[in-house]
Write a protein that holds these residues in place. Structure first.
Motif, mmCIF file in Angstrom:
data_model
loop_
_atom_site.group_PDB
_atom_site.id
_atom_site.type_symbol
_atom_site.label_atom_id
_atom_site.label_comp_id
_atom_site.label_asym_id
_atom_site.label_seq_id
_atom_site.Cartn_x
_atom_site.Cartn_y
_atom_site.Cartn_z
ATOM 1 N N TYR A 187 -39.071 15.463 29.341
ATOM 2 C CA TYR A 187 -40.201 14.706 29.148
ATOM 3 C C TYR A 187 -40.044 13.102 28.564
ATOM 4 O O TYR A 187 -40.212 12.191 29.355
ATOM 5 N N LEU A 188 -38.699 13.034 27.412
ATOM 6 C CA LEU A 188 -38.293 11.828 27.258
ATOM 7 C C LEU A 188 -37.839 11.296 28.621
ATOM 8 O O LEU A 188 -38.022 9.736 28.851
ATOM 9 N N LEU A 189 -37.086 12.064 29.303
ATOM 10 C CA LEU A 189 -35.828 11.646 30.581
ATOM 11 C C LEU A 189 -37.323 10.881 31.577
ATOM 12 O O LEU A 189 -36.718 10.062 32.080
ATOM 13 N N GLY A 190 -38.074 11.215 31.659
ATOM 14 C CA GLY A 190 -39.291 10.743 32.258
ATOM 15 C C GLY A 190 -39.700 9.880 31.924
ATOM 16 O O GLY A 190 -40.365 9.066 32.627
ATOM 17 N N ASN A 191 -39.924 9.487 30.706
ATOM 18 C CA ASN A 191 -40.773 8.575 29.881
ATOM 19 C C ASN A 191 -39.676 7.822 28.849
ATOM 20 O O ASN A 191 -40.175 7.513 27.701
ATOM 21 N N PRO A 192 -38.967 6.959 29.728
ATOM 22 C CA PRO A 192 -37.519 6.077 28.500
ATOM 23 C C PRO A 192 -38.254 4.703 27.818
ATOM 24 O O PRO A 192 -38.225 5.259 26.697
ATOM 25 N N ARG A 193 -39.758 4.489 27.736
ATOM 26 C CA ARG A 193 -40.142 3.579 27.230
ATOM 27 C C ARG A 193 -40.667 4.180 25.905
ATOM 28 O O ARG A 193 -41.500 3.283 25.049
ATOM 29 N N ILE A 194 -40.926 5.846 25.255
ATOM 30 C CA ILE A 194 -41.691 5.669 24.637
ATOM 31 C C ILE A 194 -40.620 5.600 23.664
ATOM 32 O O ILE A 194 -40.296 5.367 22.366
ATOM 33 N N LEU A 195 -39.251 6.115 23.645
ATOM 34 C CA LEU A 195 -38.349 5.723 23.278
ATOM 35 C C LEU A 195 -38.241 4.059 22.656
ATOM 36 O O LEU A 195 -38.204 4.315 21.409
ATOM 37 N N GLN A 196 -38.479 3.498 23.535
ATOM 38 C CA GLN A 196 -38.158 2.405 23.004
ATOM 39 C C GLN A 196 -39.657 1.553 22.329
ATOM 40 O O GLN A 196 -39.088 1.304 20.725
ATOM 41 N N LYS A 197 -41.089 2.496 22.289
ATOM 42 C CA LYS A 197 -41.894 2.368 21.268
ATOM 43 C C LYS A 197 -41.735 2.328 20.251
ATOM 44 O O LYS A 197 -41.794 2.219 19.259
ATOM 45 N N VAL A 198 -40.600 3.772 20.167
ATOM 46 C CA VAL A 198 -40.529 4.586 18.461
ATOM 47 C C VAL A 198 -39.676 3.666 17.985
ATOM 48 O O VAL A 198 -39.792 3.455 16.717
ATOM 49 N N SER A 199 -38.474 3.707 18.027
ATOM 50 C CA SER A 199 -37.549 2.705 17.695
ATOM 51 C C SER A 199 -38.106 1.183 17.575
ATOM 52 O O SER A 199 -37.429 1.405 16.527
ATOM 53 N N ALA A 200 -38.950 0.613 18.479
ATOM 54 C CA ALA A 200 -39.733 -0.478 17.564
ATOM 55 C C ALA A 200 -41.070 -0.506 16.411
ATOM 56 O O ALA A 200 -40.538 -0.639 15.180
ATOM 57 N N ALA A 201 -41.281 1.127 16.479
ATOM 58 C CA ALA A 201 -42.411 1.565 15.316
ATOM 59 C C ALA A 201 -41.424 1.465 13.990
ATOM 60 O O ALA A 201 -41.376 1.181 13.246
ATOM 61 N N LEU A 202 -40.332 1.836 14.261
ATOM 62 C CA LEU A 202 -38.927 2.627 13.470
ATOM 63 C C LEU A 202 -38.508 1.020 12.225
ATOM 64 O O LEU A 202 -38.612 1.394 11.111
ATOM 65 N N ASP A 203 -38.170 0.284 13.219
ATOM 66 C CA ASP A 203 -37.541 -1.023 12.705
ATOM 67 C C ASP A 203 -38.949 -2.012 12.249
ATOM 68 O O ASP A 203 -38.445 -1.865 10.969
ATOM 69 N N ALA A 204 -39.810 -2.089 12.352
ATOM 70 C CA ALA A 204 -40.942 -2.138 12.269
ATOM 71 C C ALA A 204 -41.064 -2.115 10.607
ATOM 72 O O ALA A 204 -41.406 -2.577 9.393
ATOM 73 N N GLU A 205 -41.205 -0.511 10.364
ATOM 74 C CA GLU A 205 -41.575 0.246 9.206
ATOM 75 C C GLU A 205 -40.200 0.285 8.087
ATOM 76 O O GLU A 205 -40.068 -0.301 7.076
ATOM 77 N N LEU A 206 -39.027 0.254 8.523
ATOM 78 C CA LEU A 206 -38.063 -0.041 8.204
ATOM 79 C C LEU A 206 -37.719 -1.584 7.404
ATOM 80 O O LEU A 206 -37.634 -2.124 6.452
ATOM 81 N N THR A 207 -38.024 -2.594 8.209
ATOM 82 C CA THR A 207 -37.585 -3.884 7.831
ATOM 83 C C THR A 207 -39.056 -4.192 6.741
ATOM 84 O O THR A 207 -39.017 -4.817 5.593
ATOM 85 N N ALA A 208 -40.766 -3.558 6.871
ATOM 86 C CA ALA A 208 -41.568 -3.594 6.226
ATOM 87 C C ALA A 208 -40.940 -3.264 4.231
ATOM 88 O O ALA A 208 -40.723 -3.581 3.679
ATOM 89 N N GLU A 209 -40.385 -2.081 4.362
ATOM 90 C CA GLU A 209 -39.676 -1.216 3.676
ATOM 91 C C GLU A 209 -38.662 -2.312 2.571
ATOM 92 O O GLU A 209 -38.764 -2.191 1.610
#
Length: 308
Positions: free
Chosen positions: A91-113
């Motif tokens: 599923y992830l290989l077929g929808n690689p942009r999901i990983l980008q969204k997850v990475s961006a969300a994680l970066d935003a959360e870590l930055t906020a913390e």
């Protein structure tokens, strides 16, 4: 109590009690289940003569049959790890942009913390950063804006920032500058900082000493610092003997403590207001932040904060 009343009480007791709750949550009542309920009710109760287990069984079964039908979850086949992993990977290989969204969300959360943690630490460390006797004050001690620099005498970028600092001190007469020894690059840096901490407490021109070390050739170490101090009239032997003094330890350790709490790992690092600025950002950038502090009390002003 009449037979009918007794029957109804028994039936309601079954439905309202633990047995009733269990039955109502079941998909259907079979003959064996109804019989078991009847036998249990009769065993635990003292029904009037003539009220047999068969009679109670009939009543309970009839009442349950009249209850609204409940949806029963369908069984789901269990999936083991070896089955799930390939499905997720496909599923992830077929929808690689999901990983980008997850990475961006994680970066935003870590930055906020990190931002929240830094803001909290800045409040707690404010006295040590801006008011401590361990800092070297240059410029106007009563200036309306304070610029803090944490530096290492062997830092090439600190050398580049020296002319910027000199220009600020020369042109901005309402600026308070605090220098903090932060030797992290070598043992030579630590030794030079220990000499410098004593020079700062002496009745000499520390700024001249500071410039001499940053404009010297090669590695800055104890020998270079002692020579620069001797040029100002200080006794090199006394300074060398005082390198391990508690007062000197206090100056260095305070800088390390500030850096550890604020996650500062490089030099130069400037602090203006609540902003931590890593690196030599240049004279204009420093001037802009200082101007913003005067205009709106922060290093970045919104449009409405800008002076008219």
């Amino acid at each position: 109590m009449s037979r009918l009343t007794t029957i109804l009480v028994l039936a309601v007791g079954v439905l309202a009690g633990g047995l009733g709750a269990t039955l109502l949550s079941a998909p259907r009542l079979d003959e064996a289940g109804a019989r078991a309920i009847a036998e249990d009710v009769v065993a635990k109760s003292k029904p009037e003569p003539g009220l047999t287990a068969s009679a109670v069984e009939t009543i309970v079964a009839d009442l349950l049959a009249r209850q609204p039908k409940q949806d029963v979850p369908q069984p789901v086949a269990a999936l083991d790890q070896s089955t799930i992993d390939p499905m997720i990977e496909k599923y992830l290989l077929g929808n690689p942009r999901i990983l980008q969204k997850v990475s961006a969300a994680l970066d935003a959360e870590l930055t906020a913390e990190r931002t929240a943690a830094t803001r909290t630490a800045m409040v707690e460390l404010k006295p040590a950063i801006f008011d401590s006797e361990n800092g070297i004050v240059l410029g106007n001690p009563n200036g309306d804006v304070t610029l803090v620099e944490m530096f290492d005498y062997n830092c090439g970028y600190c050398r580049q920032a020296l002319p910027d600092l000199a220009a600020l001190l020369d042109t901005d007469k309402n600026l308070k500058v605090i220098l903090k020894e932060f030797p992290i690059l070598s043992q030579g840096s630590v030794d030079a900082a220990r000499i410098a901490a004593q020079v700062a407490d002496a009745d000499v021109d520390y700024w001249a000493f500071h410039q001499a070390l940053f404009t010297s050739r090669g590695q800055v170490d104890k020998a270079v610092a002692l020579k620069a101090a001797a040029d100002l009239g200080l006794n090199p032997i006394t300074l060398e003997m005082g390198m391990k003094a508690p007062r000197v330890d206090q100056v260095i350790e305070e800088s390390y403590r500030i850096a550890d709490r604020l996650k500062i790992t490089g030099t130069p690092t400037f602090i203006i207001g609540d902003e931590i600025i890593p690196g030599a950002i240049g004279l204009e950038a420093l001037q802009q932040r200082i101007a913003n502090m005067r205009a709106c009390g922060a290093t970045v002003c919104t449009t409405t904060d800008q002076p008219g």
